[in-house]
Write an enzyme that holds these catalytic residues in place. Structure first.
Site, PDB file in Angstrom:
ATOM      1  N   HIS A 149      -9.892 104.421  28.591  1.00 60.40           N
ATOM      2  CA  HIS A 149      -8.678 105.083  28.121  1.00 60.40           C
ATOM      3  C   HIS A 149      -8.187 106.085  29.164  1.00 60.40           C
ATOM      4  O   HIS A 149      -8.304 107.301  28.982  1.00 60.40           O
ATOM      5  CB  HIS A 149      -8.927 105.766  26.784  1.00 60.40           C
TER       6      HIS A 149
ATOM      7  N   GLU B 172     -14.239 100.655  20.292  1.00 62.75           N
ATOM      8  CA  GLU B 172     -15.704 100.694  20.293  1.00 62.75           C
ATOM      9  C   GLU B 172     -16.260 100.488  18.883  1.00 62.75           C
ATOM     10  O   GLU B 172     -17.217  99.720  18.680  1.00 62.75           O
ATOM     11  CB  GLU B 172     -16.208 102.020  20.855  1.00 62.75           C
TER      12      GLU B 172
ATOM     13  N   SER C  12     -10.849 109.134  23.042  1.00 63.86           N
ATOM     14  CA  SER C  12     -11.523 109.882  21.979  1.00 63.86           C
ATOM     15  C   SER C  12     -12.363 111.021  22.542  1.00 63.86           C
ATOM     16  O   SER C  12     -12.327 112.145  22.033  1.00 63.86           O
ATOM     17  CB  SER C  12     -12.407 108.931  21.162  1.00 63.86           C
TER      18      SER C  12
ATOM     19  N   SER D 291     -13.483 109.541  31.178  1.00 65.09           N
ATOM     20  CA  SER D 291     -12.768 108.417  31.786  1.00 65.09           C
ATOM     21  C   SER D 291     -11.662 108.887  32.730  1.00 65.09           C
ATOM     22  O   SER D 291     -10.752 108.127  33.061  1.00 65.09           O
ATOM     23  CB  SER D 291     -12.166 107.531  30.681  1.00 65.09           C
TER      24      SER D 291
END
Length: 500
Positions: free
Chosen positions: A140, A235, A372, A435
């Site tokens: 992400h 996920e 997230s 990320s």
């Protein structure tokens, strides 16, 4: 011969044919009926392992050794940052261009993300003549996914109207290469790709696979998996597919609702309506909440996962007694290390913010808006009352001293950014999601430096920092034909130079 050897029993086959001579005709008699032997229970993990053992299923860096060095050089060039490296080497505190930056002790790319990017880039280099697809965003982060688009990777779309994230595989042909993202893929997706005869490059983070092993343990023990996660997150969708029976709770209030039902019962219809899309299709609250195991989406807020675990333990003990806890409950920590350390580090930034000699003006969180783990990095300072902003790229910071940022509830807002009239250096706390490349952090900090310098220069020229807002309004209408003023020109040139 020893007695043990002479009288040792041999296992009978399921069906034994015995011939009897009756009037010259042979008859068959069943000695042991096949139906009398209990079938061996099949586990989802075995099916997943069977798929992963196929010759077209590629995982692990060892399968791409020939391109390893070129890929690592490519990643360093694209994602590394001189400024962030200097910050790390200066004990995570540095003043540059009149701005004092305090970098979290743990931040940015985690090992699992770097591994996924490495595998994806390696596949692209190894199969230059094949059409390459990916079943979702690799991670992400817009920077990384834009790079993959630039390498002509086809991002597979979801089926229109699907509420289960079902993918449209109609563009995939035999001989193509399909990459699975860091979040993993559902078991049905793995089966479909195996049937299509394509090469699969599995970049799933090992921490995610660790969760799958945990829910396998639940299945073996006859437990329902209670998953702390967002039921529609990629996920969690993959993890649910690895469960026999599951129910998802996204936060502590939902877990409290679940615990209350376990202890006191309630309206079953209301319960099922609440968890309609968050539980397995055969889920029965009267049956499937007697024995439970806890798992989680690896990027959830760790303190909340622990609180949910403690709640469920107390609930089981209250219902069945402390001596029965091991019969009715199983828990194994599956919050990934990178998530934990980054959350701890931003908590430390919040501690610094309250110190008089540091007194951070705000904390900047850099990372994808749909990430997230990055979203939880924002929650921590927000819960502690520390001014903080979550941006997904440097362009969120504008020449008009405005910042477009994601709020805790997921909404996007635009607000005034840097404080006006400071008689000292601006103090900024900085962190980034697991990320997020360091280069994205550098670009954002470069914007802050240029914006702060421009605002101070204008305040100085006007003779008073308090006149800054009026001056900036005048500049917008008179300085440039596009109405954005001189600051826009400065920001457009704000790619960081380590000598700024």
């Amino acid at each position: 011969r020893p007695l043990a050897g002479r009288f040792q029993r041999k296992a009978l086959p399921p069906l034994v044919r015995v011939a009897h001579a009756t009037d010259g005709a042979a008859t068959e008699e069943t000695a042991v009926s096949a139906s009398s032997v209990a079938p061996e229970k099949k586990y989802i993990k075995q099916e997943r392992a069977s798929i992963a053992s196929g010759e077209n299923y590629l995982r692990g860096a060892s399968v791409f050794k020939e391109v390893k060095k070129d890929v690592e050089d490519d990643m360093r060039e694209q994602f590394d940052s001189e400024m962030v490296q200097e910050l790390k080497e200066s004990n995570h505190v540095m003043e540059r261009g009149g701005v004092q930056f305090h970098l979290a002790k743990d931040f940015g790319f985690c090992w699992g993300v770097e591994r996924s990017i490495n595998l994806a880039y390696s596949a692209i280099e190894t199969f230059p003549d094949n059409q390459i697809h990916i079943t979702n965003e690799l991670i992400h982060n817009p920077t990384v996914n834009d790079r993959l688009h630039g390498k002509n990777v086809n991002f597979i779309k979801k089926v229109d109207g699907s509420t289960t994230n079902e993918k449209d595989f109609s563009d995939i042909s035999e001989g193509d290469v399909v990459m699975l993202p860091a979040f993993g893929a559902t078991l049905d997706e793995m089966k479909s790709l195996e049937d299509m005869g394509v090469k699969v490059v599995d970049t799933t983070c090992p921490w995610v696979a660790k969760v799958w092993n945990t829910v396998h343990t639940h299945q073996v023990r006859g437990l329902t998996s209670v998953i702390h996660g967002k039921y529609a997150h990629e996920e969690t969708m993959a993890t649910k597919s690895m469960c026999e029976t599951y129910i998802c709770v996204k936060n502590l209030p939902e877990a409290e609702y679940l615990a209350n039902y376990m202890l006191n019962g309630g309206d079953e219809e209301e319960f099922m309506k609440k968890f309609k899309v968050a539980a397995s299709v055969h889920f029965d609250p009267k049956k499937h909440l007697k024995k439970i195991g806890l798992a989680n989406q690896t990027t959830m807020y760790k303190k909340e996962t622990r609180a949910i675990g403690q709640l469920l333990q107390r609930t089981i003990m209250a219902k069945y007694g402390p001596d029965k806890i091991n019969e009715h409950y199983f828990e194994f920590d599956t919050i990934c290390d990178a998530t934990q350390t980054r959350q701890d580090a931003v908590s430390e930034l919040c501690d610094w913010s309250s110190q008089d000699d540091i007194g951070l003006d705000f904390i900047l969180v850099v990372g994808g808006w749909d990430s997230s783990n990055t979203a939880h990095l924002l929650e921590i300072p927000q819960m502690r009352g520390v001014r903080s902003f979550h941006i997904n790229e440097a362009d969120c910071i504008t020449a008009e001293n405005e910042i477009t940022h994601r709020q805790v509830d997921g909404s996007i807002a635009t607000d005034e950014f840097l404080p006006l009239g400071l008689d000292r250096s601006l103090r900024v706390g900085v962190t980034s999601g697991a990320s997020t490349p360091d280069k994205a952090v550098q670009d954002a900090l470069g914007r802050i430096i240029m914006l702060d310098q421009g605002m101070r220069a204008k305040a100085s020229n006007s003779g008073s920092a308090t006149d800054h807002a009026t001056d900036l309004s005048t500049d917008r209408s008179t300085d440039d034909s596009d109405g954005k003023g001189a600051l826009k020109t400065m920001l457009l040139k704000s790619a960081y130079s380590p000598r700024v």
